[in-house]
Design a protein around this motif. Structure first.
Motif, PDB file in Angstrom:
ATOM      1  N   ASN A   2     -86.948 -49.413 -41.778  1.00  0.00           N
ATOM      2  CA  ASN A   2     -86.866 -49.490 -43.197  1.00  0.00           C
ATOM      3  C   ASN A   2     -88.094 -50.092 -43.951  1.00  0.00           C
ATOM      4  O   ASN A   2     -89.094 -49.904 -43.226  1.00  0.00           O
ATOM      5  N   ALA A   3     -88.133 -50.347 -45.053  1.00  0.00           N
ATOM      6  CA  ALA A   3     -89.460 -50.750 -45.875  1.00  0.00           C
ATOM      7  C   ALA A   3     -89.977 -52.194 -45.441  1.00  0.00           C
ATOM      8  O   ALA A   3     -91.443 -52.072 -45.549  1.00  0.00           O
ATOM      9  N   ALA A   4     -89.450 -52.847 -44.800  1.00  0.00           N
ATOM     10  CA  ALA A   4     -89.788 -54.037 -43.993  1.00  0.00           C
ATOM     11  C   ALA A   4     -90.679 -53.872 -42.587  1.00  0.00           C
ATOM     12  O   ALA A   4     -91.179 -54.692 -42.088  1.00  0.00           O
ATOM     13  N   GLY A   5     -90.529 -52.569 -42.195  1.00  0.00           N
ATOM     14  CA  GLY A   5     -91.191 -52.324 -40.901  1.00  0.00           C
ATOM     15  C   GLY A   5     -90.038 -52.339 -39.777  1.00  0.00           C
ATOM     16  O   GLY A   5     -90.574 -52.225 -38.673  1.00  0.00           O
ATOM     17  N   GLN A   6     -88.883 -52.938 -40.051  1.00  0.00           N
ATOM     18  CA  GLN A   6     -87.997 -53.080 -38.810  1.00  0.00           C
ATOM     19  C   GLN A   6     -87.582 -51.531 -38.457  1.00  0.00           C
ATOM     20  O   GLN A   6     -87.391 -50.772 -39.078  1.00  0.00           O
ATOM     21  N   ILE A   7     -87.296 -51.672 -37.069  1.00  0.00           N
ATOM     22  CA  ILE A   7     -87.063 -50.310 -36.567  1.00  0.00           C
ATOM     23  C   ILE A   7     -85.704 -50.438 -35.541  1.00  0.00           C
ATOM     24  O   ILE A   7     -85.511 -51.385 -34.867  1.00  0.00           O
ATOM     25  N   VAL A   8     -84.734 -49.481 -35.617  1.00  0.00           N
ATOM     26  CA  VAL A   8     -83.661 -49.677 -34.726  1.00  0.00           C
ATOM     27  C   VAL A   8     -83.713 -48.354 -34.093  1.00  0.00           C
ATOM     28  O   VAL A   8     -84.003 -47.345 -34.559  1.00  0.00           O
ATOM     29  N   GLY A   9     -82.677 -48.574 -33.146  1.00  0.00           N
ATOM     30  CA  GLY A   9     -82.738 -47.326 -32.022  1.00  0.00           C
ATOM     31  C   GLY A   9     -81.554 -47.477 -31.051  1.00  0.00           C
ATOM     32  O   GLY A   9     -80.963 -48.471 -31.072  1.00  0.00           O
ATOM     33  N   VAL A  10     -81.599 -46.504 -30.012  1.00  0.00           N
ATOM     34  CA  VAL A  10     -80.502 -46.744 -29.042  1.00  0.00           C
ATOM     35  C   VAL A  10     -80.992 -46.497 -27.618  1.00  0.00           C
ATOM     36  O   VAL A  10     -82.190 -45.751 -27.415  1.00  0.00           O
ATOM     37  N   ALA A  11     -80.817 -47.249 -26.683  1.00  0.00           N
ATOM     38  CA  ALA A  11     -81.491 -47.091 -25.140  1.00  0.00           C
ATOM     39  C   ALA A  11     -80.100 -46.783 -24.333  1.00  0.00           C
ATOM     40  O   ALA A  11     -79.063 -47.415 -24.472  1.00  0.00           O
ATOM     41  N   LEU A  12     -80.440 -45.685 -23.519  1.00  0.00           N
ATOM     42  CA  LEU A  12     -79.235 -45.505 -22.626  1.00  0.00           C
ATOM     43  C   LEU A  12     -79.604 -45.557 -21.260  1.00  0.00           C
ATOM     44  O   LEU A  12     -80.486 -45.438 -20.914  1.00  0.00           O
ATOM     45  N   TYR A  13     -78.567 -46.557 -20.686  1.00  0.00           N
ATOM     46  CA  TYR A  13     -78.678 -46.933 -19.318  1.00  0.00           C
ATOM     47  C   TYR A  13     -77.542 -46.294 -18.386  1.00  0.00           C
ATOM     48  O   TYR A  13     -76.693 -45.933 -18.627  1.00  0.00           O
ATOM     49  N   GLY A  14     -78.001 -46.033 -17.146  1.00  0.00           N
ATOM     50  CA  GLY A  14     -77.165 -45.530 -16.254  1.00  0.00           C
ATOM     51  C   GLY A  14     -77.740 -44.864 -15.007  1.00  0.00           C
ATOM     52  O   GLY A  14     -79.054 -44.507 -15.146  1.00  0.00           O
ATOM     53  N   PRO A  15     -77.297 -44.761 -13.908  1.00  0.00           N
ATOM     54  CA  PRO A  15     -77.802 -43.958 -12.648  1.00  0.00           C
ATOM     55  C   PRO A  15     -78.004 -42.384 -13.163  1.00  0.00           C
ATOM     56  O   PRO A  15     -77.280 -41.725 -13.778  1.00  0.00           O
ATOM     57  N   ASP A  16     -78.775 -41.773 -12.351  1.00  0.00           N
ATOM     58  CA  ASP A  16     -79.281 -40.471 -12.452  1.00  0.00           C
ATOM     59  C   ASP A  16     -78.400 -39.487 -11.629  1.00  0.00           C
ATOM     60  O   ASP A  16     -78.343 -38.365 -11.519  1.00  0.00           O
ATOM     61  N   PRO A  55     -72.102 -43.222 -14.653  1.00  0.00           N
ATOM     62  CA  PRO A  55     -71.481 -44.132 -15.204  1.00  0.00           C
ATOM     63  C   PRO A  55     -72.535 -44.647 -16.310  1.00  0.00           C
ATOM     64  O   PRO A  55     -73.530 -45.035 -15.704  1.00  0.00           O
ATOM     65  N   SER A  56     -72.424 -44.821 -17.473  1.00  0.00           N
ATOM     66  CA  SER A  56     -73.786 -45.123 -18.385  1.00  0.00           C
ATOM     67  C   SER A  56     -73.161 -45.875 -19.468  1.00  0.00           C
ATOM     68  O   SER A  56     -71.941 -45.791 -19.854  1.00  0.00           O
ATOM     69  N   PHE A  57     -73.869 -46.561 -20.132  1.00  0.00           N
ATOM     70  CA  PHE A  57     -73.742 -47.435 -21.402  1.00  0.00           C
ATOM     71  C   PHE A  57     -74.920 -47.348 -22.206  1.00  0.00           C
ATOM     72  O   PHE A  57     -76.085 -47.127 -21.922  1.00  0.00           O
ATOM     73  N   SER A  58     -74.586 -47.552 -23.615  1.00  0.00           N
ATOM     74  CA  SER A  58     -75.764 -47.403 -24.563  1.00  0.00           C
ATOM     75  C   SER A  58     -75.853 -48.867 -25.328  1.00  0.00           C
ATOM     76  O   SER A  58     -74.893 -49.404 -25.901  1.00  0.00           O
ATOM     77  N   LEU A  59     -77.311 -49.272 -25.384  1.00  0.00           N
ATOM     78  CA  LEU A  59     -77.407 -50.578 -26.390  1.00  0.00           C
ATOM     79  C   LEU A  59     -78.102 -50.340 -27.472  1.00  0.00           C
ATOM     80  O   LEU A  59     -79.179 -49.529 -27.511  1.00  0.00           O
ATOM     81  N   ALA A  60     -77.611 -50.618 -28.777  1.00  0.00           N
ATOM     82  CA  ALA A  60     -78.411 -50.588 -29.719  1.00  0.00           C
ATOM     83  C   ALA A  60     -79.142 -51.697 -29.895  1.00  0.00           C
ATOM     84  O   ALA A  60     -79.191 -52.882 -29.743  1.00  0.00           O
ATOM     85  N   TRP A  61     -80.547 -51.483 -30.397  1.00  0.00           N
ATOM     86  CA  TRP A  61     -81.477 -52.266 -30.651  1.00  0.00           C
ATOM     87  C   TRP A  61     -82.306 -52.411 -31.711  1.00  0.00           C
ATOM     88  O   TRP A  61     -82.216 -51.522 -32.577  1.00  0.00           O
ATOM     89  N   LEU A  62     -83.058 -53.579 -32.023  1.00  0.00           N
ATOM     90  CA  LEU A  62     -83.901 -53.665 -33.646  1.00  0.00           C
ATOM     91  C   LEU A  62     -85.075 -54.343 -32.865  1.00  0.00           C
ATOM     92  O   LEU A  62     -85.163 -55.395 -32.224  1.00  0.00           O
ATOM     93  N   ASP A  63     -86.199 -53.800 -33.301  1.00  0.00           N
ATOM     94  CA  ASP A  63     -87.641 -54.172 -33.067  1.00  0.00           C
ATOM     95  C   ASP A  63     -88.279 -54.735 -34.573  1.00  0.00           C
ATOM     96  O   ASP A  63     -88.077 -53.925 -35.466  1.00  0.00           O
ATOM     97  N   ASP A  64     -88.444 -55.925 -34.630  1.00  0.00           N
ATOM     98  CA  ASP A  64     -88.792 -56.529 -35.627  1.00  0.00           C
ATOM     99  C   ASP A  64     -90.223 -57.011 -35.496  1.00  0.00           C
ATOM    100  O   ASP A  64     -90.483 -58.398 -34.998  1.00  0.00           O
ATOM    101  N   GLY A  65     -91.269 -56.293 -35.947  1.00  0.00           N
ATOM    102  CA  GLY A  65     -92.650 -56.738 -35.607  1.00  0.00           C
ATOM    103  C   GLY A  65     -93.010 -56.863 -34.118  1.00  0.00           C
ATOM    104  O   GLY A  65     -93.964 -57.590 -33.744  1.00  0.00           O
ATOM    105  N   GLY A  66     -92.297 -56.223 -33.265  1.00  0.00           N
ATOM    106  CA  GLY A  66     -92.560 -56.229 -31.776  1.00  0.00           C
ATOM    107  C   GLY A  66     -91.600 -57.129 -30.949  1.00  0.00           C
ATOM    108  O   GLY A  66     -91.555 -57.271 -29.591  1.00  0.00           O
ATOM    109  N   VAL A  67     -90.766 -57.804 -31.891  1.00  0.00           N
ATOM    110  CA  VAL A  67     -89.653 -58.656 -31.123  1.00  0.00           C
ATOM    111  C   VAL A  67     -88.561 -57.973 -31.107  1.00  0.00           C
ATOM    112  O   VAL A  67     -87.936 -57.607 -32.099  1.00  0.00           O
ATOM    113  N   MET A  68     -87.886 -57.703 -29.740  1.00  0.00           N
ATOM    114  CA  MET A  68     -86.826 -56.871 -29.528  1.00  0.00           C
ATOM    115  C   MET A  68     -85.402 -57.709 -29.464  1.00  0.00           C
ATOM    116  O   MET A  68     -85.616 -58.900 -29.083  1.00  0.00           O
ATOM    117  N   GLN A  69     -84.406 -57.212 -30.044  1.00  0.00           N
ATOM    118  CA  GLN A  69     -83.094 -57.893 -30.003  1.00  0.00           C
ATOM    119  C   GLN A  69     -82.123 -56.894 -29.707  1.00  0.00           C
ATOM    120  O   GLN A  69     -82.181 -55.864 -30.304  1.00  0.00           O
TER     121      GLN A  69
END
Length: 540
Positions: free
Chosen positions: A143-157, A162-176
């Motif tokens: 967004n215009a405030a510079g916040q970034i959102v995305g998805v990380a997928l986890y699981g064995p190769d 079996p896997s799951f995905s987590l949505a995340w938000l990066d606000d100035g380098g601070v990840m939640q």
């Protein structure tokens, strides 16, 4: 399925006709982007572009080479190469409204953001469980405030993955992490400028053997609100926290703090399969798309599918198709209520159109555009149009071949609003109180002007023509400011002057001429009289 009756349709069309006025649109300057060697992918609300281009040879000419990411802003091209990445292939992914560009390397293993001054690598969130290593990582929105959102997928190769995905938000380098409680996997659907995030999540189901799909919004305060408990097509999330949803066989709707509002299509009487396909919304909650239905007419006895551009505003739907009988679709609307899309004209060509102030027209009818787009559009059958809050319009032209399943990009043009220019001139800048002063103004590329300042009750402030004169005065000593702003759509120009109204006549010695009589300074008269008296005494 909803069909609006002919009386309501006629009322809406009559209302639109009565309200329609000359559209408040600016003059445009047209830039041929293909001639610059750049291929735009999209545009932000400031009118900045991002995309891919060929390499630049010594001296600035375009040369064949691997494509890479660029930012095109205010007429300048910035080629983006992170300092630790060889200048080969970079893949443009996103551009936010602050002008930050997001891109990946050719292996999609590293993500970068360029903020106009420096580069920063976007790091994925660390795995929460060593048994579920990071398998994939991507950026979805910013967004215009510079916040970034995305998805990380986890699981064995290894199988069965079996896997799951987590949505995340990066606000100035601070990840939640954003997944609501109980959600196994989430994907990001949208992000507004306040930091609210639309998510599609999978929850364990107690009544079904499969997971339950839920569309919801995780608000900036961390709270979660469920919007729809089935798989639906998310369309948009605006800064007013409204969510636009398309549900296929179920009517499309806008969901805001007041609840769900169905988007009604406008279909011919006697038609069937009437539906509203929604494409975009703005921060005012206005929605554009198309009414889709099947019908037959005496002129077209075979049953065919019809598409007509649709605008939904304040609970009412309106047909905003350009003149003619061809299909049309509105694809975007900005925060000024100006919409764009494509339509089939009477010659059977697919053309871009614009809607403003109750009027729809071909883009070629805009001041400054004319035939500038015609050559590229003549070689294309699918124009893609975007409009920004700044008034910029991006037109990309493609040739689609459905039989060969190929798409050829034929070019793109950027339409930039021309800022009105104006002048404001007083007949004098210093006069005696009560003396009239004439203000003269003129403008270019403006649709209307508004005056400000002036003395109380002198009638200067308010709407003005784009050129003219006004004679004004002040009955009290003061330095009075006069200003005027002339506008066309989202762009405007300003001018202002000051006039001093004085108690005593102003010094106009610069206007005097010798040998003509008129006003003579009192001190000069007294000086001359004293000189004459001295001479007479000496003679005596």
């Amino acid at each position: 399925m909803r069909v609006m009756n002919s009386i309501l349709c006629a009322t809406l069309l009559l209302l639109g006709a009565n309200l329609a006025a000359a559209p408040d649109l600016p003059t445009y300057a047209v830039t041929d982007l293909k001639a610059l060697g750049i291929w735009p992918i999209s545009m932000n609300e400031r009118g900045d572009l991002y995309g891919r281009e060929t390499s630049v040879a010594p001296g600035g000419s375009r040369a064949p080479g691997p494509p890479h990411t660029y930012l095109f802003s205010a007429g300048f091209v910035t080629e983006l190469f992170p300092p630790t990445v060889a200048p080969n292939v970079t893949i443009p992914m996103l551009l936010n409204d602050a002008g930050h560009v997001f891109f990946a390397t050719d292996t999609y293993t590293h993500w970068w953001v360029y903020d106009g001054a420096s580069y920063r690598r976007i790091e994925p969130p660390a795995p929460a469980d060593a048994h579920y290593p990071l398998r994939d990582f991507g950026i979805s929105a910013s967004n215009a405030a510079g916040q970034i959102v995305g998805v990380a997928l986890y699981g064995p190769d290894t199988y069965p993955y079996p896997s799951f995905s987590l949505a995340w938000l990066d606000d100035g380098g601070v990840m939640q992490m954003l997944n609501p409680l109980g959600a196994r996997s989430c994907s990001v659907q949208g992000l507004n400028n306040w930091g609210d995030v639309a998510l599609m999540c999978l929850f364990d189901s107690s009544t079904e053997p499969t997971y339950r799909s839920v569309l919801g919004v995780r608000y900036r305060d961390g709270s979660w609100r469920e919007i729809e408990d089935r798989i639906v097509q998310f369309v948009g999330l605006n800064d007013s926290r409204a969510v636009l949803v398309e549900r296929g066989s179920v009517p499309s709707y806008l969901f805001d703090d007041a609840g769900a509002h169905v988007i009604d299509p406008i279909c011919d009487e006697g038609s069937s399969n009437c539906d509203a396909w929604v494409r975009n919304l703005n921060d005012r909650g206005e929605v554009v798309g198309s009414s889709i239905f099947t019908t037959s007419t005496p002129q077209l006895p075979q049953v065919g599918s019809v598409s007509r551009a649709l605008l939904w505003r304040n609970g009412l739907s309106a047909d905003i198709s350009p003149p003619g009988n061809g299909n049309s679709e509105a694809t975007e609307i900005n925060n000024h209520g100006v919409a764009v899309g494509q339509y089939i004209n009477e010659a059977g060509k697919n053309r871009p159109f614009i809607y403003a102030s109750g009027t729809s027209m071909d883009l070629a009818e805009l001041r400054g555009v004319g035939a500038a787009l015609d050559l590229t559009l003549a070689e294309s059958n699918w124009p893609v149009v975007r409009i920004a809050d700044s008034g910029h319009i991006l037109v990309s032209s493609y040739m689609l071949d459905s039989s060969r399943k190929t798409t050829v990009w034929n070019g793109a043009h950027l339409l930039t609003p021309v800022v009105p220019t104006l002048s404001l001139t007083p007949s004098d800048t210093a006069v005696q109180v009560g003396t009239p002063v004439t203000l003269t103004w003129s403008s270019q590329n403006a649709n209307y002007c508004v005056a400000g300042g002036g003395s109380s009750g002198d009638g200067w402030a308010g709407d003005r023509a784009t050129s003219g004169q006004a004679t004004l005065t002040s009955n009290a000593p003061a330095t009075v400011q006069y200003s005027i702003r002339c506008s066309a759509g989202p762009v405007s120009g300003d001018s202002k002057v000051s006039v001093a109204f004085n108690l005593v006549p102003p010094d106009d010695s610069h206007k005097r001429k010798s040998g003509g009589g008129g006003y003579v300074d009192v001190l000069v008269v007294l000086g001359l009289a004293g000189l004459g008296l001295g001479r007479r005494r000496k003679a005596a």
